[in-house]
Design an enzyme around this catalytic site. Structure first.
Site, PDB file in Angstrom:
ATOM      1  N   SER A 120       4.729  14.621   6.142  1.00 39.61           N
ATOM      2  CA  SER A 120       5.405  14.341   7.412  1.00 39.61           C
ATOM      3  C   SER A 120       6.886  14.120   7.172  1.00 39.61           C
ATOM      4  CB  SER A 120       4.810  13.090   8.068  1.00 39.61           C
ATOM      5  OG  SER A 120       5.345  11.907   7.471  1.00 39.61           O
ATOM      6  N   ASP A 121       7.676  14.177   8.229  1.00 37.56           N
ATOM      7  CA  ASP A 121       9.048  13.704   8.137  1.00 37.56           C
ATOM      8  C   ASP A 121       9.027  12.187   8.310  1.00 37.56           C
ATOM      9  OD1 ASP A 121      11.812  13.652   7.920  1.00 37.56           O
ATOM     10  OD2 ASP A 121      12.079  15.437   9.143  1.00 37.56           O
ATOM     11  N   TYR A 122      10.174  11.584   8.195  1.00 35.03           N
ATOM     12  CA  TYR A 122      10.317  10.133   8.091  1.00 35.03           C
ATOM     13  C   TYR A 122       9.690   9.411   9.299  1.00 35.03           C
ATOM     14  CZ  TYR A 122      12.755   5.993   6.257  1.00 35.03           C
ATOM     15  OH  TYR A 122      13.069   4.773   5.700  1.00 35.03           O
TER      16      TYR A 122
END
Length: 709
Positions: free
Chosen positions: A253-255
């Site tokens: 995932s992104d942040y």
């Protein structure tokens, strides 16, 4: 480690250990485990110590300490270290959008290899790069991380980055899957709404091309796409990425984007966010605790099977094994070698050449190249500024960066006069320094104004509604123009900016982007003719912010806005549809002439091919490089096709007076597109081939593709 050994390792893990294997947090929180400080995040110190990976550690010493701490606490699982190595590690190349303007894939690959080499010796295993997002709206700050508005170029540049990272010793992560660059109104983290045709035909192509180079990871986008957050979008991550494209690497995932599915209004709590993400076959959750907290709970409640978690963990273990972390947990960390290669002469030379080939000469009425004997003053907020290496500059430092003044001083072997005239800050309005700059300019023969956008006003979270250079800088240029002296604009930026108001005052415009560690030396060489500009725009430059998104490969519409069109056409009342500078545009200190465009035949059948050739001559007095660009238009198809599509390019070097025949093969695959039925194929019919030095000024010839016989 063998597959069987990995399976045994997995079998020996508890559910909680597996969930932490799929959890990643920033290193600044992980350092709490060795400093004894309180955790500032959602996890305990014990949980942080047992995580499978971290991101963005300070340096190799910190990484080695974290790995040592694991061993001392009896945790044999090796730590996987990831970092935002975007366009350099310590030696910084130009931003990716600028590198794309070089149209030199080997140069892009070499810069990525340089970054990987510096990073691996400092303990990094994986980079969150390349970004393969197609971008059409310059208001979006992250266009600086992209390769621009063309799907073909995005794919080719992305693959070059991957080859370089792999050669240099880093694993890499293609991002942001998918369509993150289509954010509405160019606003960061915003929703994307795309038809299935547009999504597949344009926005997915770059990622699909990148997968051909076998990247180890793919990162999901922050955005909601067509109503579903990408982090939990099975249609994208399972049906397309894994099943259709066959990607079996790690999906990260992104942040904090797993937890952000709550804010999107898709999941009511962290447990259901974890459920949506694991069902989308997301392997690592970055910087939020949903997996660590709730994957074991979901298994115990029977909502998911432990096999689903095992599949994800196994992909992470295989990545660690592929990197050799089980045999050597420190991998290639070597601080002595790091210090030997970091900012070495060879890497500085490469960064300089990358900047030289990335800068784009947009206008030149004969004032460039400058004569060394001329009296030149360098004014503007970037004349002596060292923070020009670019956002996402990883561990780059201003102190290592060469300013324009330093570059010119070194070239001329004397100190040149500079005056800032104003601040480079976006919202600064103080005009008190303008008069000093004008007075200094009045005493010179030529004025070079170094203006534009600060490196801190592009990149993530830096969208803008008005992409002109700041108002106080426009005032400075206006005042300088009143001196009636030759005026050169050196424009810095991480995006195409609106230059309409200022370029009319200038005799020359050199767009230097955010040029990296060696920016000042490169700019000096270009201004004084030691290097001939060869960069070409990878994004169209709008005439006004209101034109965004503007891109060359648009559709014709039923009422195209031509000079002969009446008012009931697709256009504006106050501006032309065309950009100020089109895609693929860039001038040189010499002149290239195209002639004698030929096709091996006027038609060919499916399964066959045509060969196209064109004669390119350097008709000027200076040696130079030219990017020969091949475009095609499908005139009539079951899905309307763009007015032009880049299908190939070649960067050639020609001495003054030299000419070369450049060839291009056209096959059925060259003409293929995604049909209304979702099939990738070419359709018989009439086509136009274009070739030239930019997307606007081209020679052209028609040809026909016949039905298969």
């Amino acid at each position: 480690m063998t597959e069987r050994q990995l399976a045994e390792l997995l079998k020996g893990m508890s559910l909680e250990e597996k969930a932490l294997q799929l959890t990643q947090y920033p290193a600044y929180l992980s350092t709490c485990v060795v400093t004894g400080g309180d955790t500032a995040g959602d996890l305990s110190l014990s949980e942080l110590r047992r995580m499978g990976s971290i991101l963005n550690a300070n340096d190799g010493a910190e990484i080695m300490e974290l790995r040592r701490d694991k061993r001392e606490h009896g945790i044999s699982d090796p730590l996987l270290v990831m970092h935002d190595v975007i366009h350099g590690y310590r030696t910084i190349a130009p931003v990716p959008l600028a590198l794309a303007c070089s149209f030199n894939l080997q140069l892009v690959q070499d810069c990525a290899e340089m970054a990987a080499t510096e990073a691996k010796y400092d303990g990094v295993d994986v980079t969150f790069s390349p970004m393969a997002d197609l971008v059409r709206d310059a208001r979006w700050g992250r266009v600086m991380e992209s390769a621009g508005e063309d799907p073909y170029l995005c794919g080719e540049v992305g693959k070059a980055f991957i080859r370089g990272y792999h050669t240099g010793g880093l694993a890499c992560c293609v991002k942001h899957f998918a369509a993150y660059g289509a954010a509405e109104s160019g606003k960061e983290y915003n929703t994307a709404e795309l038809s299935e045709h547009t999504l597949h035909e344009y926005y997915l192509r770059g990622y699909a091309e990148c997968l051909k180079e076998n990247p180890e990871l793919v990162m999901t986008a922050f955005c909601v796409l067509n109503g579903v957050p990408v982090t939990g979008n099975r249609r994208l991550t399972v049906d397309i990425l894994r099943d259709e494209w066959g990607f079996d690497g790690v999906l990260i995932s992104d942040y904090a984007s797993v937890r952000e599915m709550i804010c999107h209004g898709y999941c009511p709590d962290e447990k259901l966010a974890a459920y949506a993400a694991i069902k989308a076959k997301l392997d690592i959750e970055m910087s939020s605790p949903c997996y660590a907290r709730y994957l074991p709970v979901l298994v115990k409640e029977g909502k998911i099977s432990e096999d689903e978690i095992d599949d994800a963990v196994m992909r992470v273990l295989k990545l660690k094994n592929r990197l050799g972390l089980y045999e050597n947990p420190e991998r290639e960390t070597n601080l002595k070698k790091r210090d030997e290669v970091t900012l070495c002469g060879r890497y500085r030379a490469l960064a300089r050449r990358a900047a030289e080939e990335s800068c784009v000469l947009l206008k030149n009425d004969g004032v460039l190249p400058l004569k060394e004997s001329a009296s030149v003053v360098f004014v503007g907020p970037f004349a002596a500024e060292k923070e020009i290496f670019g956002n996402w500059g990883c561990r780059g430092n201003a102190e290592d960066t060469v300013s324009v003044k330093e570059g010119v001083d070194a070239l001329l072997k004397k100190s040149v006069k500079t005056a800032p005239g104003c601040s480079h800050k976006l919202k600064e309005t103080d005009e008190s320094m303008i008069s000093e700059a004008v007075q200094a300019a009045a005493k010179s023969e030529v004025i070079v104004a170094c203006v534009g956008e600060s490196m801190w006003n592009s990149g993530e979270a830096h969208s803008r509604t008005d992409i002109r250079i700041p108002k106080v800088q426009r005032k400075l240029i206006n005042e300088l123009s009143k001196l009636q002296k030759p005026l050169v604009l050196v424009v810095f930026g991480g995006r195409p900016q609106v230059l309409t108001e200022i370029e009319e005052h200038a005799d020359a415009v050199l767009y230097v982007w955010q040029p990296g560690t060696e920016g000042g030396n490169a700019i000096a060489g270009l201004l004084y003719g030691k290097v001939n500009p060869s960069g070409k725009t990878a994004m169209s430059f709008p005439r006004a912010s209101g034109q965004c998104p503007v891109y060359y490969n648009s559709l014709n519409t039923g009422r195209p806005n031509t000079q002969e069109a009446n008012i009931y056409s697709s256009g504006y009342d106050d501006l032309p549809n065309t950009p100020l500078y089109p895609f693929g545009f860039g001038l040189s200190y010499t002149k290239f002439e195209y002639s004698d465009l030929r096709l091996s035949d006027e038609e060919f059948g499916c399964g066959g091919n045509l060969m196209a050739t064109v004669r390119v001559k350097n008709a000027g007095a200076a040696d130079g490089q030219e990017v020969v660009q091949w475009y095609i238009r499908d005139l009539y198809a079951s899905c309307v096709r763009p007015v032009k599509e880049l299908k190939g390019f070649e960067k050639i070097t020609l001495k003054a007076g030299e000419e070369k025949i450049v060839s291009f093969e056209i096959t059925e695959k060259t003409l293929a597109f995604r049909t209304a039925e979702g099939k990738e194929r070419a359709e018989a019919g009439e086509f136009v081939l274009y070739v030239g030095g930019n997307s606007r000024d081209c020679l052209q010839k028609k040809f026909i593709l016949n039905e298969r016989k």
